[in-house]
Write an enzyme that holds these catalytic residues in place. Sequence first.
Site, PDB file in Angstrom:
ATOM      1  N   GLU A   1       0.839  -1.207   0.000  1.00 45.62           N
ATOM      2  CA  GLU A   1       0.000   0.000   0.000  1.00 45.62           C
ATOM      3  C   GLU A   1       0.872   1.255   0.000  1.00 45.62           C
ATOM      4  OE1 GLU A   1      -2.987   0.156  -0.855  1.00 45.62           O
ATOM      5  OE2 GLU A   1      -4.307   0.196   0.872  1.00 45.62           O
TER       6      GLU A   1
ATOM      7  N   THR B   1      -5.929   8.454  -3.272  1.00 45.66           N
ATOM      8  CA  THR B   1      -6.023   8.405  -1.807  1.00 45.66           C
ATOM      9  C   THR B   1      -5.214   9.545  -1.185  1.00 45.66           C
ATOM     10  OG1 THR B   1      -6.338   6.029  -1.834  1.00 45.66           O
ATOM     11  CG2 THR B   1      -5.526   6.962   0.213  1.00 45.66           C
TER      12      THR B   1
HETATM   13  N1  HSE Z   1      -8.712   4.544   5.143  1.00 45.14           N
HETATM   14  C1  HSE Z   1      -8.132   4.979   3.914  1.00 45.14           C
HETATM   15  C2  HSE Z   1      -8.608   6.390   3.600  1.00 45.14           C
HETATM   16  C3  HSE Z   1      -8.574   4.050   2.841  1.00 45.14           C
HETATM   17  O1  HSE Z   1      -9.820   6.608   3.704  1.00 45.14           O
HETATM   18  O2  HSE Z   1      -7.817   7.256   3.250  1.00 45.14           O
HETATM   19  C4  HSE Z   1      -7.973   4.323   1.516  1.00 45.14           C
HETATM   20  O3  HSE Z   1      -6.752   3.661   1.398  1.00 45.14           O
END
Ligand code: HSE
Length: 309
Positions: free
Chosen positions: A128, A181
Amino acid sequence: MDYLKIFSPATVANVSCGFDSLGFAVDAVGDEMTFTKTIEKGVKITQITGANLTYDVDQNAASAVVKKMLLEANADFGISLTIHKGFSPGSGLGSSAASAAGAAFGANQFLEKRFSELELTKFAMFGEEVACGSQIADNVAAATYGGFILVRSYHPLEIIKLPVPEELRIVAIHPQIEIKTKDAREVLPLEIPLKDAVTQWANVGGLIAGLYAENYELIGHSLVDIIVEPYRKKLIPYFDLVKNNALKAGALGAGISGSGPTIFALCKGDEIAEKVLDAIKNNYENTGIEATAFISKVNKEGIKILEKI
Ligand code: HSE
Protein backbone atom coordinates in the site's frame (compact mmCIF):
# COMPACT_ATOMS: atom_id res chain seq x y z
CA MET A 1 3.28 -26.43 -6.25
CA ASP A 2 4.35 -24.65 -9.45
CA TYR A 3 1.31 -22.57 -10.30
CA LEU A 4 -1.41 -20.77 -8.34
CA LYS A 5 -4.41 -18.69 -9.40
CA ILE A 6 -6.27 -16.61 -6.81
CA PHE A 7 -9.15 -14.16 -6.44
CA SER A 8 -8.39 -11.14 -4.25
CA PRO A 9 -11.45 -9.11 -3.25
CA ALA A 10 -12.30 -5.45 -3.49
CA THR A 11 -12.83 -3.89 -0.06
CA VAL A 12 -14.78 -1.06 1.49
CA ALA A 13 -12.66 0.82 4.02
CA ASN A 14 -13.71 3.27 6.75
CA VAL A 15 -17.37 2.05 6.62
CA SER A 16 -18.54 5.60 7.40
CA CYS A 17 -17.53 6.19 11.02
CA GLY A 18 -14.36 4.06 11.16
CA PHE A 19 -11.74 6.12 9.30
CA ASP A 20 -8.58 3.99 8.84
CA SER A 21 -9.90 1.40 11.30
CA LEU A 22 -12.90 -0.45 9.81
CA GLY A 23 -13.23 -2.36 6.56
CA PHE A 24 -14.94 -5.30 4.89
CA ALA A 25 -14.34 -7.47 1.85
CA VAL A 26 -16.69 -7.64 -1.14
CA ASP A 27 -17.72 -10.86 -2.87
CA ALA A 28 -18.73 -9.65 -6.33
CA VAL A 29 -15.68 -7.64 -7.39
CA GLY A 30 -11.95 -8.31 -7.25
CA ASP A 31 -8.72 -9.14 -9.05
CA GLU A 32 -7.39 -12.41 -10.39
CA MET A 33 -3.69 -13.07 -10.03
CA THR A 34 -1.46 -15.96 -11.05
CA PHE A 35 1.87 -17.01 -9.55
CA THR A 36 4.32 -19.29 -11.36
CA LYS A 37 7.41 -20.63 -9.61
CA THR A 38 10.64 -19.95 -11.51
CA ILE A 39 14.14 -21.39 -11.14
CA GLU A 40 15.53 -17.90 -11.56
CA LYS A 41 15.38 -15.98 -8.24
CA GLY A 42 13.41 -12.74 -7.84
CA VAL A 43 10.07 -11.57 -9.16
CA LYS A 44 8.78 -10.42 -12.51
CA ILE A 45 5.40 -9.37 -13.89
CA THR A 46 4.61 -10.96 -17.25
CA GLN A 47 1.11 -9.55 -17.83
CA ILE A 48 -1.23 -6.90 -16.43
CA THR A 49 -4.74 -6.60 -17.86
CA GLY A 50 -7.74 -4.47 -16.88
CA ALA A 51 -5.71 -1.39 -15.84
CA ASN A 52 -2.67 0.53 -16.85
CA LEU A 53 -0.19 -0.25 -14.04
CA THR A 54 3.58 -0.28 -13.88
CA TYR A 55 5.63 -3.42 -14.62
CA ASP A 56 8.50 -1.98 -12.54
CA VAL A 57 8.79 -4.57 -9.77
CA ASP A 58 9.76 -2.02 -7.14
CA GLN A 59 6.91 0.37 -8.00
CA ASN A 60 4.09 -2.16 -8.50
CA ALA A 61 2.29 -2.95 -5.19
CA ALA A 62 2.01 -6.69 -5.95
CA SER A 63 5.55 -7.40 -7.16
CA ALA A 64 7.11 -5.21 -4.47
CA VAL A 65 5.39 -7.35 -1.82
CA VAL A 66 6.43 -10.65 -3.42
CA LYS A 67 10.02 -9.43 -3.76
CA LYS A 68 10.17 -8.42 -0.08
CA MET A 69 8.73 -11.76 1.07
CA LEU A 70 11.07 -13.88 -1.07
CA LEU A 71 14.03 -11.91 0.24
CA GLU A 72 12.92 -12.19 3.87
CA ALA A 73 12.34 -15.91 3.50
CA ASN A 74 15.69 -16.30 1.72
CA ALA A 75 13.88 -18.26 -1.01
CA ASP A 76 16.01 -20.16 -3.54
CA PHE A 77 13.42 -19.68 -6.31
CA GLY A 78 11.54 -16.83 -7.96
CA ILE A 79 7.93 -16.02 -8.88
CA SER A 80 6.47 -14.68 -12.09
CA LEU A 81 3.16 -12.86 -11.74
CA THR A 82 0.16 -11.98 -13.86
CA ILE A 83 -2.44 -9.51 -12.60
CA HIS A 84 -5.95 -9.11 -13.97
CA LYS A 85 -7.60 -6.04 -12.40
CA GLY A 86 -11.34 -6.58 -12.04
CA PHE A 87 -11.89 -2.93 -11.04
CA SER A 88 -10.13 0.36 -11.51
CA PRO A 89 -7.36 1.92 -9.45
CA GLY A 90 -8.57 5.11 -7.79
CA SER A 91 -12.11 3.73 -7.35
CA GLY A 92 -12.14 3.70 -3.54
CA LEU A 93 -12.62 -0.07 -3.54
CA GLY A 94 -9.11 -0.96 -2.41
CA SER A 95 -7.51 -1.64 -5.78
CA SER A 96 -3.89 -1.49 -4.64
CA ALA A 97 -4.91 -3.36 -1.48
CA ALA A 98 -6.36 -6.25 -3.52
CA SER A 99 -3.08 -6.49 -5.45
CA ALA A 100 -0.89 -6.16 -2.36
CA ALA A 101 -2.88 -8.54 -0.16
CA GLY A 102 -3.28 -11.03 -3.04
CA ALA A 103 0.47 -10.91 -3.63
CA ALA A 104 1.23 -11.58 0.04
CA PHE A 105 -1.25 -14.46 0.19
CA GLY A 106 0.01 -16.00 -3.07
CA ALA A 107 3.72 -15.75 -2.22
CA ASN A 108 3.01 -17.31 1.19
CA GLN A 109 1.57 -20.42 -0.49
CA PHE A 110 5.00 -20.98 -2.11
CA LEU A 111 6.75 -20.38 1.23
CA GLU A 112 5.01 -23.21 3.07
CA LYS A 113 2.58 -20.72 4.61
CA ARG A 114 5.24 -19.62 7.09
CA PHE A 115 3.69 -16.17 7.58
CA SER A 116 0.57 -15.57 9.72
CA GLU A 117 -2.40 -13.47 8.55
CA LEU A 118 -1.09 -10.60 10.68
CA GLU A 119 2.35 -10.83 9.03
CA LEU A 120 0.73 -11.02 5.59
CA THR A 121 -1.22 -7.86 6.45
CA LYS A 122 2.06 -6.11 7.32
CA PHE A 123 3.63 -7.17 3.99
CA ALA A 124 0.51 -5.95 2.18
CA MET A 125 0.71 -2.61 4.04
CA PHE A 126 4.18 -2.23 2.57
CA GLY A 127 2.56 -2.71 -0.86
CA GLU A 128 0.00 0.00 0.00
CA GLU A 129 2.85 2.33 0.82
CA VAL A 130 4.50 1.59 -2.54
CA ALA A 131 1.19 2.36 -4.31
CA CYS A 132 -0.14 5.33 -2.38
CA GLY A 133 2.44 6.54 0.09
CA SER A 134 0.93 5.42 3.41
CA GLN A 135 0.87 2.14 5.35
CA ILE A 136 -2.89 1.93 5.86
CA ALA A 137 -4.29 -1.40 7.06
CA ASP A 138 -8.07 -1.19 6.72
CA ASN A 139 -8.32 -2.36 3.08
CA VAL A 140 -5.48 -4.90 3.15
CA ALA A 141 -6.62 -6.47 6.43
CA ALA A 142 -10.18 -6.81 5.08
CA ALA A 143 -8.87 -8.57 1.94
CA THR A 144 -6.50 -10.81 3.95
CA TYR A 145 -8.86 -11.81 6.77
CA GLY A 146 -12.15 -11.56 4.86
CA GLY A 147 -15.41 -10.39 6.41
CA PHE A 148 -15.55 -7.26 8.56
CA ILE A 149 -12.35 -6.20 10.36
CA LEU A 150 -11.32 -3.63 12.93
CA VAL A 151 -7.76 -2.31 13.00
CA ARG A 152 -7.71 -2.05 16.80
CA SER A 153 -4.14 -0.76 16.85
CA TYR A 154 -1.47 0.21 14.30
CA HIS A 155 1.51 0.12 16.71
CA PRO A 156 1.63 -2.77 17.32
CA LEU A 157 -0.67 -3.90 14.53
CA GLU A 158 -3.74 -5.65 15.92
CA ILE A 159 -6.62 -6.82 13.71
CA ILE A 160 -9.96 -7.98 15.12
CA LYS A 161 -12.27 -10.01 12.92
CA LEU A 162 -15.90 -8.96 13.46
CA PRO A 163 -19.06 -10.97 12.75
CA VAL A 164 -21.01 -10.48 9.52
CA PRO A 165 -24.80 -10.53 9.90
CA GLU A 166 -26.27 -13.05 7.44
CA GLU A 167 -28.61 -10.68 5.60
CA LEU A 168 -26.16 -7.82 5.16
CA ARG A 169 -25.84 -6.72 1.53
CA ILE A 170 -23.70 -4.06 -0.13
CA VAL A 171 -24.87 -1.85 -2.96
CA ALA A 172 -22.21 0.34 -4.52
CA ILE A 173 -21.94 2.78 -7.37
CA HIS A 174 -18.64 3.80 -8.90
CA PRO A 175 -18.71 7.09 -10.82
CA GLN A 176 -15.79 6.83 -13.23
CA ILE A 177 -13.67 9.65 -11.94
CA GLU A 178 -10.34 8.96 -10.28
CA ILE A 179 -9.59 10.17 -6.76
CA LYS A 180 -6.10 9.49 -5.46
CA THR A 181 -6.02 8.40 -1.81
CA LYS A 182 -3.17 10.82 -1.21
CA ASP A 183 -5.31 13.76 -2.45
CA ALA A 184 -8.34 12.60 -0.45
CA ARG A 185 -6.19 12.51 2.71
CA GLU A 186 -4.85 15.99 2.10
CA VAL A 187 -8.34 17.55 2.33
CA LEU A 188 -8.83 16.26 5.90
CA PRO A 189 -8.44 18.45 9.00
CA LEU A 190 -5.49 17.75 11.28
CA GLU A 191 -7.52 18.48 14.41
CA ILE A 192 -11.17 17.85 15.27
CA PRO A 193 -13.40 19.19 18.06
CA LEU A 194 -13.77 16.88 21.06
CA LYS A 195 -17.57 16.80 20.69
CA ASP A 196 -17.20 15.47 17.12
CA ALA A 197 -14.76 12.82 18.31
CA VAL A 198 -17.32 11.74 20.94
CA THR A 199 -20.05 11.40 18.31
CA GLN A 200 -17.75 9.47 15.99
CA TRP A 201 -16.37 6.95 18.48
CA ALA A 202 -19.87 6.36 19.85
CA ASN A 203 -20.94 5.47 16.30
CA VAL A 204 -17.99 3.08 15.87
CA GLY A 205 -19.03 1.37 19.11
CA GLY A 206 -22.66 1.28 17.93
CA LEU A 207 -21.72 -0.25 14.58
CA ILE A 208 -19.61 -2.96 16.19
CA ALA A 209 -22.33 -3.71 18.76
CA GLY A 210 -24.82 -3.87 15.86
CA LEU A 211 -22.66 -6.40 13.98
CA TYR A 212 -22.35 -8.62 17.07
CA ALA A 213 -26.06 -8.40 17.92
CA GLU A 214 -27.22 -8.68 14.26
CA ASN A 215 -29.16 -5.52 15.04
CA TYR A 216 -29.67 -3.97 11.61
CA GLU A 217 -31.38 -0.87 13.00
CA LEU A 218 -28.40 -0.14 15.24
CA ILE A 219 -26.02 -0.74 12.32
CA GLY A 220 -28.03 1.81 10.32
CA HIS A 221 -28.08 4.45 13.10
CA SER A 222 -24.33 4.08 13.51
CA LEU A 223 -23.33 4.40 9.85
CA VAL A 224 -22.71 8.11 10.27
CA ASP A 225 -19.46 9.95 9.58
CA ILE A 226 -19.34 13.57 10.76
CA ILE A 227 -15.56 13.89 10.50
CA VAL A 228 -14.31 12.71 7.09
CA GLU A 229 -17.38 12.64 4.83
CA PRO A 230 -18.13 16.40 5.00
CA TYR A 231 -14.67 17.12 3.52
CA ARG A 232 -14.40 14.28 1.05
CA LYS A 233 -17.92 14.42 -0.36
CA LYS A 234 -16.97 17.65 -2.11
CA LEU A 235 -14.67 15.55 -4.33
CA ILE A 236 -17.58 13.30 -5.42
CA PRO A 237 -20.15 14.82 -7.78
CA TYR A 238 -23.80 14.13 -6.81
CA PHE A 239 -22.77 12.41 -3.55
CA ASP A 240 -25.73 13.81 -1.54
CA LEU A 241 -28.22 12.88 -4.27
CA VAL A 242 -26.99 9.27 -4.41
CA LYS A 243 -26.84 8.93 -0.62
CA ASN A 244 -30.34 10.35 -0.13
CA ASN A 245 -31.78 8.12 -2.87
CA ALA A 246 -30.18 5.07 -1.26
CA LEU A 247 -31.60 5.97 2.16
CA LYS A 248 -35.06 6.73 0.73
CA ALA A 249 -35.07 3.31 -0.95
CA GLY A 250 -34.44 1.63 2.41
CA ALA A 251 -30.66 1.39 2.84
CA LEU A 252 -29.50 1.11 6.46
CA GLY A 253 -26.85 3.72 5.75
CA ALA A 254 -24.60 4.97 2.98
CA GLY A 255 -21.24 6.67 2.70
CA ILE A 256 -17.96 6.96 0.84
CA SER A 257 -16.12 3.72 0.15
CA GLY A 258 -12.52 4.26 1.27
CA SER A 259 -11.25 7.50 -0.20
CA GLY A 260 -13.92 7.49 -2.92
CA PRO A 261 -15.39 8.11 -5.41
CA THR A 262 -17.36 4.84 -4.97
CA ILE A 263 -20.42 5.35 -2.79
CA PHE A 264 -21.58 2.30 -0.81
CA ALA A 265 -24.84 1.50 0.97
CA LEU A 266 -25.48 -1.32 3.43
CA CYS A 267 -28.87 -3.01 3.24
CA LYS A 268 -30.80 -5.75 5.01
CA GLY A 269 -31.63 -8.53 2.56
CA ASP A 270 -31.72 -8.99 -1.22
CA GLU A 271 -35.10 -7.33 -1.81
CA ILE A 272 -34.12 -3.98 -0.29
CA ALA A 273 -30.68 -4.18 -1.92
CA GLU A 274 -32.39 -4.52 -5.34
CA LYS A 275 -34.57 -1.47 -4.56
CA VAL A 276 -31.53 0.55 -3.53
CA LEU A 277 -29.66 -0.49 -6.66
CA ASP A 278 -32.66 0.61 -8.78
CA ALA A 279 -32.78 3.93 -6.93
CA ILE A 280 -29.13 4.82 -7.53
CA LYS A 281 -27.92 3.01 -10.65
CA ASN A 282 -29.07 5.76 -13.04
CA ASN A 283 -28.15 8.75 -10.86
CA TYR A 284 -25.25 9.73 -13.13
CA GLU A 285 -27.27 9.55 -16.34
CA ASN A 286 -27.01 12.77 -18.37
CA THR A 287 -24.26 14.12 -16.10
CA GLY A 288 -21.42 13.25 -18.46
CA ILE A 289 -20.04 10.85 -15.82
CA GLU A 290 -20.13 7.12 -16.54
CA ALA A 291 -21.01 4.96 -13.54
CA THR A 292 -21.23 1.25 -12.76
CA ALA A 293 -23.21 -0.19 -9.87
CA PHE A 294 -23.34 -3.62 -8.23
CA ILE A 295 -24.85 -5.62 -5.37
CA SER A 296 -22.72 -7.96 -3.32
CA LYS A 297 -22.63 -10.03 -0.18
CA VAL A 298 -19.80 -9.45 2.25
CA ASN A 299 -16.94 -11.81 1.32
CA LYS A 300 -16.35 -13.81 4.50
CA GLU A 301 -13.30 -15.83 3.38
CA GLY A 302 -11.13 -13.10 1.88
CA ILE A 303 -8.68 -14.23 -0.78
CA LYS A 304 -9.69 -17.48 -2.52
CA ILE A 305 -7.62 -20.09 -4.34
CA LEU A 306 -9.06 -20.69 -7.82
CA GLU A 307 -6.47 -23.15 -9.19
CA LYS A 308 -3.35 -24.89 -7.94
CA ILE A 309 -1.01 -27.13 -9.97
N1 HSE B 1 -8.71 4.54 5.14
C1 HSE B 1 -8.13 4.98 3.91
C2 HSE B 1 -8.61 6.39 3.60
C3 HSE B 1 -8.57 4.05 2.84
O1 HSE B 1 -9.82 6.61 3.70
O2 HSE B 1 -7.82 7.26 3.25
C4 HSE B 1 -7.97 4.32 1.52
O3 HSE B 1 -6.75 3.66 1.40
